[in-house]
Design a protein around this motif. Structure first.
Motif, mmCIF file in Angstrom:
data_model
loop_
_atom_site.group_PDB
_atom_site.id
_atom_site.type_symbol
_atom_site.label_atom_id
_atom_site.label_comp_id
_atom_site.label_asym_id
_atom_site.label_seq_id
_atom_site.Cartn_x
_atom_site.Cartn_y
_atom_site.Cartn_z
ATOM 1 N N ARG A 328 0.818 -1.213 0.000
ATOM 2 C CA ARG A 328 0.000 0.000 0.000
ATOM 3 C C ARG A 328 0.856 1.270 0.000
ATOM 4 O O ARG A 328 0.694 2.150 -0.857
ATOM 5 N N ASP A 329 1.783 1.367 0.945
ATOM 6 C CA ASP A 329 2.492 2.625 1.183
ATOM 7 C C ASP A 329 3.707 2.828 0.283
ATOM 8 O O ASP A 329 4.004 3.954 -0.124
ATOM 9 N N SER A 336 -5.792 0.653 0.166
ATOM 10 C CA SER A 336 -6.056 0.313 1.559
ATOM 11 C C SER A 336 -5.788 -1.167 1.743
ATOM 12 O O SER A 336 -5.882 -1.953 0.788
ATOM 13 N N ALA A 337 -5.446 -1.545 2.963
ATOM 14 C CA ALA A 337 -5.102 -2.943 3.239
ATOM 15 C C ALA A 337 -6.246 -3.882 2.905
ATOM 16 O O ALA A 337 -6.033 -5.025 2.464
ATOM 17 N N SER A 338 -7.467 -3.412 3.062
ATOM 18 C CA SER A 338 -8.632 -4.272 2.820
ATOM 19 C C SER A 338 -8.803 -4.642 1.344
ATOM 20 O O SER A 338 -9.506 -5.598 1.016
ATOM 21 N N GLU A 339 -8.144 -3.897 0.449
ATOM 22 C CA GLU A 339 -8.289 -4.166 -0.991
ATOM 23 C C GLU A 339 -7.537 -5.410 -1.446
ATOM 24 O O GLU A 339 -7.788 -5.927 -2.532
#
Length: 522
Positions: A328-329, A336-339
């Motif tokens: 992500r970063d 987002s992590a949920s993706e």
């Protein structure tokens, strides 16, 4: 205590964020608040936190949670009976007794600046890397607090001066928080608990006291060390200037030990927590099992000053959810992590891609601080979905490596199986909401994975310990919650055995490619 509202608070201080959760007597969450804090990376392999920012995050989380509970109609002011504390382990702070100020940033558990110190000690001590294992259960590694403390004593002038003047205090994050919350300079209690102390490399596992021989060997002054207490006892009351002045701090555990308690793991039962890293612990009861397969002997918990000590075998994985944060970063592959779950589901497999997140070396069972991350098997066919899936698989392969070692160390007698003869892995932590991750885990283990309805068992474990100390719960009530695990979500393996074996072989080949890469030219 029936007939009145009864609450227990839990400070959950993790590697990237702090939370405060208020539970009622049924262990239901009444209110909570979470704050993220800054990670500092001064050099490659160095990771630091600002202890004052962590302290403030606790203060904010407590105040906000109280506001939310009050707004929801709960009388927390009169009903809050105690708080428990759980924290990121091994992270090391030295501060001034007289000013209350940190003398350097907190050095985080995954920091590897002490690699050269480790190599030096391994050469000098007759037992090499395992010189202290029989006493403290831990190998010489960058992971543990003692090495971080040595670095501070050797490299930070303010620490050297404070030690000379008798003004220095050492602690892990639990110690830093408790000292400040119970009054700070002049009044603060300088304590740690047996679980956090067991991660310093300085505590004798049998006596549960600081080991004089280790202290002498490493040259660590005993006067800077905190008093060691059990996990469930009234430590002290919260001082002035805090939103909950006068409330007793009655429970304290390192985060992985708290998760064991929150999962109600008794002897022979294991849990895996998926957070920034992943941590697998198997409760070995009152027996210390020395691993011959790369695991650590550690405390599980000691639920009162006179309670029996439960020990554990532990396998620690440095990078689990942190690899998703990296996608992500640093790479921007997801927002987002949920993706990551949806992205990984776009493909049926990783397409032959294997990712080993040895960003700061590898912990259990490999213990290679010379390892660095690799992503192999890339072809023109590879896309970001394959990489996302390989990242999820890397978390599960690492957990399998640790569990395989546990099976070898503990053997048939050391594990509890269900009526089908199956060893169930209990899982918790934020990443376990990812159903694909959990299914991959079951497939690679070849055995079922049980996810409780409440996946945030770390905070719950700290609440249980505090509630136990002040009579809110009994041990029977806490551990009977384990009987309900069977009703929670269970993931059964569906992967063909031959495919599983081929994937594991490929993973081991990928891991071998990470070794001896620490000196790659910048």
């Amino acid at each position: 205590m029936s007939g009145e509202e009864v609450f227990i608070g839990s400070v959950d201080q993790g590697t990237t964020s702090t939370r405060f959760i208020i539970y009622d007597r049924s262990a239901k969450t009444i209110a909570s608040h979470q704050v993220e804090f800054t990670q500092f990376y001064p050099q490659s392999g160095w990771v630091e936190h600002d202890p004052m920012e962590i302290l403030e995050s606790v203060r904010v989380c407590i105040a906000k949670s109280l506001d939310k509970a009050t707004a929801a109609g709960h009388n927390v002011d009169s009903g809050l009976k105690a708080i428990g504390l759980t924290n990121q382990r091994e992270t090391t702070v030295v501060w001034s007794k007289s000013t209350g100020c940190p003398l350097y940033n907190a050095i985080v558990w995954m920091d590897v600046r002490t690699s050269s110190t480790c190599r030096k000690l391994e050469k000098e001590l007759p037992g090499g890397r395992t010189h202290f294992v029989e006493t403290c259960g831990l190998p010489i590694s960058t992971y543990f607090s003692a090495l971080k403390l040595l670095w501070l004593l050797d490299n930070v002038d303010a620490v050297k001066e404070a030690v000379k003047k008798g003004d220095a205090l050492f602690g892990t994050i639990d110690t830093w928080l408790i000292w400040n919350m119970t009054g700070g300079k002049g009044n603060g209690l300088h304590v740690t608990d047996v679980s956090n102390a067991s991660r310093t490399m300085l505590m004798n596992l049998k006596t549960l006291t600081w080991d004089k021989t280790i202290l002498n060997t490493l040259g660590i002054p005993p006067e800077i060390l905190p008093k060691i207490v059990s996990n469930a006892e009234i430590i002290g009351s919260i001082g002035k200037g805090w939103p909950i002045t006068g409330i007793p701090i009655a429970g304290c555990l390192g985060d992985q030990h708290a998760a064991m308690l929150g999962q109600a793991c008794r002897k022979g039962e294991a849990k895996s927590t998926y957070g920034t890293g992943a941590f697998i612990l198997l409760n070995t009861g009152e027996e210390i099992i020395q691993s011959t397969h790369g695991l650590l002997s550690t405390l599980a918990y000691k639920l009162g000053p006179k309670a029996p000590t439960n020990y554990a075998l532990e396998g620690s994985i440095a990078i689990a959810g942190a690899a998703v944060q990296w996608l992500r970063d640093s790479l921007g592959i997801i927002k987002s992590a949920s993706e990551i779950e949806a992205l990984a589901l776009e493909v049926e497999s990783s397409g032959g891609v294997y990712f080993v997140p040895a960003f700061n070396g590898l912990f259990a069972p490999w213990w290679r601080d010379d390892a660095r991350g690799v992503c192999i098997g890339i072809t023109r066919f590879t896309n970001k979905s394959h990489i996302a899936r390989a990242v999820l698989e890397s978390m599960c392969f690492q957990v399998k490596d640790v569990l395989d070692s546990m099976h070898k160390d503990a053997g048939e007698k050391g594990e509890v199986k269900n009526d089908k003869g199956e060893f169930l892995l209990r899982v918790d932590g934020g990443a376990t909401i990812n159903n694909l991750l959990m299914q991959i885990q079951a497939d690679l283990l070849g055995s079922s994975v049980v996810r409780p309805a409440n996946i945030e068992t770390t905070a719950l474990g700290a609440a249980y310990a505090a509630g136990l100390a002040v009579g809110i719960w009994t041990e029977n009530e806490i551990f009977s919650s384990g009987e309900r695990m069977e009703k929670d979500t269970t993931f059964h393996p569906i992967l063909d055995e031959e495919v599983r074996k081929k994937k594991v072989d490929s993973w081991c080949k990928a891991v071998s490619r990470t070794f001896d890469l620490a000196d790659l030219s910048l």
